[in-house]
Design a protein around this motif. Structure first.
Motif, PDB file in Angstrom:
ATOM      1  N   THR A  96       0.833  -1.200   0.000  1.00  0.00           N
ATOM      2  CA  THR A  96       0.000   0.000   0.000  1.00  0.00           C
ATOM      3  C   THR A  96       0.867   1.248   0.000  1.00  0.00           C
ATOM      4  OG1 THR A  96      -0.130  -0.065   2.426  1.00  0.00           O
ATOM      5  CG2 THR A  96      -1.933  -1.102   1.182  1.00  0.00           C
ATOM      6  N   ILE A  97       0.368   2.304  -0.644  1.00  0.00           N
ATOM      7  CA  ILE A  97       1.083   3.572  -0.722  1.00  0.00           C
ATOM      8  C   ILE A  97       0.086   4.723  -0.606  1.00  0.00           C
ATOM      9  CG2 ILE A  97       0.988   3.563  -3.255  1.00  0.00           C
ATOM     10  CD1 ILE A  97       3.724   5.014  -3.241  1.00  0.00           C
ATOM     11  N   ALA A  98       0.488   5.774   0.074  1.00  0.00           N
ATOM     12  CA  ALA A  98      -0.343   6.967   0.214  1.00  0.00           C
ATOM     13  C   ALA A  98       0.452   8.191  -0.211  1.00  0.00           C
ATOM     14  CB  ALA A  98      -0.814   7.132   1.654  1.00  0.00           C
ATOM     15  N   THR A  99      -0.229   9.143  -0.839  1.00  0.00           N
ATOM     16  CA  THR A  99       0.376  10.436  -1.166  1.00  0.00           C
ATOM     17  C   THR A  99      -0.523  11.535  -0.623  1.00  0.00           C
ATOM     18  OG1 THR A  99       1.208  11.878  -2.928  1.00  0.00           O
ATOM     19  CG2 THR A  99      -0.717  10.514  -3.461  1.00  0.00           C
ATOM     20  N   TYR A 100       0.110  12.575  -0.061  1.00  0.00           N
ATOM     21  CA  TYR A 100      -0.667  13.600   0.652  1.00  0.00           C
ATOM     22  C   TYR A 100       0.099  14.922   0.637  1.00  0.00           C
ATOM     23  CZ  TYR A 100      -3.572  15.350   4.631  1.00  0.00           C
ATOM     24  OH  TYR A 100      -4.423  16.039   5.455  1.00  0.00           O
ATOM     25  N   ASN A 101      -0.511  15.953   0.075  1.00  0.00           N
ATOM     26  CA  ASN A 101       0.022  17.305   0.180  1.00  0.00           C
ATOM     27  C   ASN A 101      -0.527  17.902   1.468  1.00  0.00           C
ATOM     28  OD1 ASN A 101       0.380  20.128   0.057  1.00  0.00           O
ATOM     29  ND2 ASN A 101       0.407  20.119  -2.170  1.00  0.00           N
ATOM     30  N   VAL A 102       0.343  18.119   2.449  1.00  0.00           N
ATOM     31  CA  VAL A 102      -0.107  18.522   3.782  1.00  0.00           C
ATOM     32  C   VAL A 102      -0.288  20.030   3.921  1.00  0.00           C
ATOM     33  CG1 VAL A 102       0.905  16.478   4.838  1.00  0.00           C
ATOM     34  CG2 VAL A 102       2.249  18.597   4.717  1.00  0.00           C
ATOM     35  N   GLY A 103      -0.030  20.784   2.831  1.00  0.00           N
ATOM     36  CA  GLY A 103      -0.365  22.203   2.820  1.00  0.00           C
ATOM     37  C   GLY A 103       0.337  23.045   3.856  1.00  0.00           C
ATOM     38  N   PHE A 104       1.561  22.687   4.194  1.00  0.00           N
ATOM     39  CA  PHE A 104       2.436  23.363   5.183  1.00  0.00           C
ATOM     40  C   PHE A 104       1.733  23.651   6.507  1.00  0.00           C
ATOM     41  CE2 PHE A 104       1.081  26.855   2.327  1.00  0.00           C
ATOM     42  CZ  PHE A 104       0.716  27.877   3.186  1.00  0.00           C
ATOM     43  N   GLY A 105       0.692  22.887   6.805  1.00  0.00           N
ATOM     44  CA  GLY A 105       0.061  22.967   8.114  1.00  0.00           C
ATOM     45  C   GLY A 105      -0.823  24.171   8.343  1.00  0.00           C
ATOM     46  N   ALA A 106      -1.153  24.905   7.292  1.00  0.00           N
ATOM     47  CA  ALA A 106      -1.883  26.163   7.470  1.00  0.00           C
ATOM     48  C   ALA A 106      -3.387  26.050   7.250  1.00  0.00           C
ATOM     49  CB  ALA A 106      -1.326  27.217   6.511  1.00  0.00           C
ATOM     50  N   TYR A 107      -3.811  25.018   6.501  1.00  0.00           N
ATOM     51  CA  TYR A 107      -5.163  25.032   5.967  1.00  0.00           C
ATOM     52  C   TYR A 107      -6.225  24.481   6.908  1.00  0.00           C
ATOM     53  CZ  TYR A 107      -3.294  26.461   1.475  1.00  0.00           C
ATOM     54  OH  TYR A 107      -2.683  27.167   0.468  1.00  0.00           O
ATOM     55  N   THR A 108      -6.728  25.331   7.783  1.00  0.00           N
ATOM     56  CA  THR A 108      -8.000  25.075   8.441  1.00  0.00           C
ATOM     57  C   THR A 108      -9.097  25.390   7.426  1.00  0.00           C
ATOM     58  OG1 THR A 108      -8.156  27.354   9.216  1.00  0.00           O
ATOM     59  CG2 THR A 108      -7.047  25.773  10.670  1.00  0.00           C
ATOM     60  N   HIS A 109     -10.337  25.114   7.770  1.00  0.00           N
ATOM     61  CA  HIS A 109     -11.443  25.451   6.861  1.00  0.00           C
ATOM     62  C   HIS A 109     -11.572  26.964   6.675  1.00  0.00           C
ATOM     63  CE1 HIS A 109     -13.826  21.400   7.248  1.00  0.00           C
ATOM     64  NE2 HIS A 109     -12.671  21.280   6.648  1.00  0.00           N
ATOM     65  N   ASP A 110     -11.083  27.740   7.637  1.00  0.00           N
ATOM     66  CA  ASP A 110     -11.181  29.196   7.540  1.00  0.00           C
ATOM     67  C   ASP A 110     -10.081  29.815   6.682  1.00  0.00           C
ATOM     68  OD1 ASP A 110     -13.413  29.260   9.197  1.00  0.00           O
ATOM     69  OD2 ASP A 110     -12.197  29.457  11.021  1.00  0.00           O
ATOM     70  N   PHE A 111      -9.064  29.027   6.335  1.00  0.00           N
ATOM     71  CA  PHE A 111      -7.888  29.567   5.646  1.00  0.00           C
ATOM     72  C   PHE A 111      -8.145  29.699   4.148  1.00  0.00           C
ATOM     73  CE2 PHE A 111      -3.760  29.482   3.607  1.00  0.00           C
ATOM     74  CZ  PHE A 111      -2.928  30.187   4.473  1.00  0.00           C
ATOM     75  N   SER A 112      -7.798  30.860   3.606  1.00  0.00           N
ATOM     76  CA  SER A 112      -7.761  31.079   2.154  1.00  0.00           C
ATOM     77  C   SER A 112      -6.406  31.688   1.821  1.00  0.00           C
ATOM     78  CB  SER A 112      -8.906  31.980   1.687  1.00  0.00           C
ATOM     79  OG  SER A 112      -8.821  33.268   2.281  1.00  0.00           O
ATOM     80  N   PHE A 113      -5.884  31.408   0.630  1.00  0.00           N
ATOM     81  CA  PHE A 113      -4.497  31.756   0.306  1.00  0.00           C
ATOM     82  C   PHE A 113      -4.439  33.002  -0.572  1.00  0.00           C
ATOM     83  CE2 PHE A 113      -0.338  30.653  -1.876  1.00  0.00           C
ATOM     84  CZ  PHE A 113       0.435  30.944  -0.754  1.00  0.00           C
ATOM     85  N   PHE A 114      -3.595  33.947  -0.180  1.00  0.00           N
ATOM     86  CA  PHE A 114      -3.575  35.270  -0.800  1.00  0.00           C
ATOM     87  C   PHE A 114      -3.207  35.257  -2.284  1.00  0.00           C
ATOM     88  CE2 PHE A 114       0.812  34.547   0.050  1.00  0.00           C
ATOM     89  CZ  PHE A 114       1.557  35.390  -0.762  1.00  0.00           C
ATOM     90  N   MET A 115      -2.530  34.221  -2.763  1.00  0.00           N
ATOM     91  CA  MET A 115      -2.109  34.170  -4.155  1.00  0.00           C
ATOM     92  C   MET A 115      -3.191  33.615  -5.089  1.00  0.00           C
ATOM     93  SD  MET A 115       1.887  32.954  -3.969  1.00  0.00           S
ATOM     94  CE  MET A 115       2.077  33.066  -5.751  1.00  0.00           C
ATOM     95  N   ASP A 116      -4.290  33.121  -4.520  1.00  0.00           N
ATOM     96  CA  ASP A 116      -5.327  32.478  -5.329  1.00  0.00           C
ATOM     97  C   ASP A 116      -6.556  33.367  -5.488  1.00  0.00           C
ATOM     98  OD1 ASP A 116      -3.834  30.239  -5.770  1.00  0.00           O
ATOM     99  OD2 ASP A 116      -4.664  29.116  -4.089  1.00  0.00           O
TER     100      ASP A 116
END
Length: 364
Positions: free
Chosen positions: A60-80
């Motif tokens: 078994t293998i898993a891949t996961y972008n952990v988003g540098f630990g910032a992304y709560t549901h309230d988080f939005s990213f200034f570059m997007d």
């Protein structure tokens, strides 16, 4: 009165001169510190285990972008930025995580989520080692503690200059890696550089790379597992085509050696024909492009599931059924790798702007 005007004018001119000096100094800083990490850079292996990979066994293998630990549901990213279906334009707000506590909660939550699956191989992207945006927490160290019985390595994806934007809350400097874990003996690990823009935007683009980890097999071949994170912002698709060419060339060379190849990661492209599959109140973002098997070298195919999305838009805070969601994460396999199953973990983007993708496979 004339004296007051003259003094005021002098102060204004001095202020303008100071601002220009600061701007010029920052431009010089960015230019002088600009340096790309060399291609074919060896990556250190830590805590190397002794077990070896076998043919005919299900892994078994898993891949996961952990988003540098910032992304709560309230988080939005200034570059997007994006557009709602009613035509309203939206732009992300946040340049860094809300707090040190939030980063620790998200990274520990991500580690626990993956640890629950008891995977044989784990590929993580956007793991910060020392970044302003995540309060300089060494996230790689946290994952190492969580996966203490696994071999591991981290290839630096990018080591960026201090981004002095937004002015009121700068994104800062980022040191970020691709972390790979395994229950088995890693023979070697190598960082390969993806092509990037060559115009002035190169000073603000981030390094992109893939990390190649090799495992010996009893038939004299190798299992080659690649942890990859491709570019997200690519107007015109020029860089995308260059990066695909590099990856396809590498995969073809490995297949010609008789090796077994698995590429996992965040492809930053729709790899599952998933556009429009999930409920949303947003229009398709400009950054969403599709990749299919036709884009891959002969003998390779994408493996991706649509049971749940793996990435959500970050131009607004997350609300299920409102944000645009899509499948950007998954795998590429060579035709000597038998895929038993592929399932995305629907964690509802609790700890990251991504959900993990998993696969069970057998080397034939």
């Amino acid at each position: 009165m004339r004296k007051f005007v003259a003094v005021t004018a002098c102060l204004i001119l001095a202020l303008i001169a100071l601002i220009l000096l600061v701007v010029a100094g920052y431009v010089c800083y960015v230019g002088l510190t600009y340096e790309r990490i060399p291609d074919n850079t060896a990556v250190d292996i830590e805590n190397n285990q002794s077990a070896t990979v076998s043919l005919g066994t299900a892994y078994t293998i898993a891949t996961y972008n952990v988003g540098f630990g910032a992304y709560t549901h309230d988080f939005s990213f200034f570059m997007d930025s994006g557009t709602m279906k009613d035509g309203a334009a939206v732009t992300g707000k946040n340049s860094k995580a809300e707090s040190e506590e939030v980063v620790k909660t998200n990274i520990n939550g991500s580690a626990d989520l993956i640890a629950e699956g008891d995977y044989d191989f784990v590929l993580l992207q956007e793991v910060d080692l020392n970044s302003t945006r995540s309060f300089h927490i060494n996230q790689y160290s946290i994952f190492n503690d969580a996966f203490g019985n696994m071999s591991h390595n981290v290839g630096i994806c990018y080591d960026s200059a201090f981004l002095f934007y937004p002015i009121t809350d700068p994104h800062g400097k980022s040191l970020t890696g691709l972390a790979s874990y395994s229950r088995f003996k890693m023979d070697s690990a190598l960082r390969r550089q993806y092509p990037l823009a060559t115009d002035i935007s190169k000073y603000f683009d981030l390094d992109r790379c893939f990390v190649v980890t090799r495992y010996s097999l009893e038939n004299g071949r190798e299992l080659v597992i690649v942890n990859s994170h491709m570019s997200a912002y690519d107007e015109g698709g020029t860089v995308r085509q260059q990066q695909l060419k590099v990856l396809n060339t590498f995969m073809t060379e490995e297949k010609e050696k008789g090796n077994y190849v698995i590429v996992g990661g965040d492809f930053n492209h729709d790899i599952a024909d998933s556009d429009g599959l999930f409920p949303t109140e947003q229009k398709r973002p400009d950054w969403v492009f599709s990749l299919t098997n036709d884009d891959l070298a002969d003998g390779f195919s994408f493996v991706a599931s649509t049971n749940a999305p793996t990435c959500r838009s970050t131009d607004i805070p997350y609300e299920k059924g409102v944000n645009y969601t899509v499948v950007l994460d998954g795998f590429i396999v060579s035709d000597n790798v038998k895929v038993v199953s592929c399932v995305n973990i629907d964690n509802d983007f609790k700890y990251s702007d991504h959900n993990p993708a998993t696969m069970t496979f057998v080397l034939e």
